[in-house]
Design an enzyme around this catalytic site. Structure first.
Site, PDB file in Angstrom:
ATOM      1  N   CYS A 174       0.835  -1.199   0.000  1.00  0.00           N
ATOM      2  CA  CYS A 174       0.000   0.000   0.000  1.00  0.00           C
ATOM      3  C   CYS A 174       0.876   1.258   0.000  1.00  0.00           C
ATOM      4  O   CYS A 174       1.487   1.573  -1.016  1.00  0.00           O
ATOM      5  CB  CYS A 174      -0.981  -0.026   1.170  1.00  0.00           C
ATOM      6  SG  CYS A 174      -2.366   1.123   0.965  1.00  0.00           S
ATOM      7  N   HIS A 230      -3.627  -5.129   0.395  1.00  0.00           N
ATOM      8  CA  HIS A 230      -3.147  -5.554   1.711  1.00  0.00           C
ATOM      9  C   HIS A 230      -3.122  -7.083   1.818  1.00  0.00           C
ATOM     10  O   HIS A 230      -4.040  -7.700   2.368  1.00  0.00           O
ATOM     11  CB  HIS A 230      -4.024  -4.959   2.816  1.00  0.00           C
ATOM     12  CG  HIS A 230      -3.764  -3.507   3.039  1.00  0.00           C
ATOM     13  ND1 HIS A 230      -2.823  -3.050   3.930  1.00  0.00           N
ATOM     14  CD2 HIS A 230      -4.299  -2.404   2.456  1.00  0.00           C
ATOM     15  CE1 HIS A 230      -2.785  -1.732   3.905  1.00  0.00           C
ATOM     16  NE2 HIS A 230      -3.685  -1.313   3.017  1.00  0.00           N
ATOM     17  N   GLU A 248      -1.383  -8.843   3.746  1.00  0.00           N
ATOM     18  CA  GLU A 248      -1.209  -9.306   5.137  1.00  0.00           C
ATOM     19  C   GLU A 248      -2.549  -9.652   5.783  1.00  0.00           C
ATOM     20  O   GLU A 248      -2.603 -10.480   6.707  1.00  0.00           O
ATOM     21  CB  GLU A 248      -0.461  -8.255   5.959  1.00  0.00           C
ATOM     22  CG  GLU A 248      -1.275  -7.069   6.446  1.00  0.00           C
ATOM     23  CD  GLU A 248      -1.523  -6.006   5.382  1.00  0.00           C
ATOM     24  OE1 GLU A 248      -2.149  -4.977   5.708  1.00  0.00           O
ATOM     25  OE2 GLU A 248      -1.097  -6.211   4.225  1.00  0.00           O
TER      26      GLU A 248
END
Length: 239
Positions: A110, A209, A211
């Protein structure tokens, strides 16, 4: 030994136990857990722009998400909705430029992707809805939007993700010009979602994202590069 992956952090007021609004160096645990599940050892890097000596102890660098990059870094004036933390930019750019000089594996997430673009001489759109006419990349505070993307055949990101083009976004800024880096992924509205440097060992930025879903394909590729191995997309595909 597991490869050591440094993760850049925020400095923000945090609250826990009896402590209220205490300035803290932190990052969402999803980043740490994603590195751990991929076989790496996460080390948190608070902002520090004095030098990049810590890179001598690291095997890879993860540029985490966060606030907007200061427009002064790419020759622009701030727009009304831009919220920058110049001290974090200064610290992370010291690390990033030194990591590039060392050919250290780098994954930008990001804001991290945007910082990669700026370091490569690129520029950013400061508020995407003004450009593309919708808010689908950031639906609401704390809500990730699920979208699909297309990737350039033969690129690193295409090899890693295969036929799965689902991404989870939360951003209001985006890459306008990737500088010397190559745009290898775009959302359906044309917004760049992946950039990379095919001439380096591992330099990859993603606007979404990974993660959040603990995507072992991307974090596995970073860890594999940090061990000196050429990542096998098929081996990294297990989530």
């Amino acid at each position: 030994m597991r490869p050591i992956i440094g993760i850049t952090t925020y400095v923000l007021p945090a609250t826990w136990g009896v402590w209220r609004d205490l300035p803290s160096a932190l990052v969402p645990h999803d980043y740490v857990e994603s590195v751990r599940l991929a076989g790496g050892r996460a080390v948190l890097l608070p902002p520090d722009d004095l030098d990049a000596d810590v890179l001598g102890r690291l095997d890879g660098l993860l540029l985490a998400g966060g606030p907007d990059v200061d427009p002064a870094r790419y020759g622009a004036d701030p727009e009304p909705l831009t919220v920058a933390h110049p001290e974090r930019d200064a610290a992370e750019l010291v690390l990033l430029r030194a990591a590039l000089d060392r050919d250290l594996p780098i994954l930008g997430v990001c804001r991290g992707m945007q910082l990669l673009a700026v370091a490569a001489g690129g520029t950013l759109h400061q508020h995407l809805p003004d450009i593309i006419g919708h808010e689908k990349h950031r639906l609401a505070p704390g809500v990730y939007s699920e979208q699909s993307a297309t990737f350039v055949p033969g690129s690193r990101i295409a090899a890693l993700l295969g036929d799965d083009a689902t991404i989870h976004c939360f951003h209001h800024q985006g890459v306008a010009d990737a500088g010397s880096l190559t745009v290898t992924g775009r959302a359906v509205d044309g917004v760049p979602e992946a950039i990379e440097d095919p001439d380096r060992r591992f330099v990859l930025g993603v606007q979404w994202h990974p993660e959040v879903s603990r995507d072992r394909r991307l974090f596995g590729a970073l860890v594999a590069a940090a061990t000196g191995d050429k990542e096998d997309p098929a081996a990294c595909a297990d989530r």
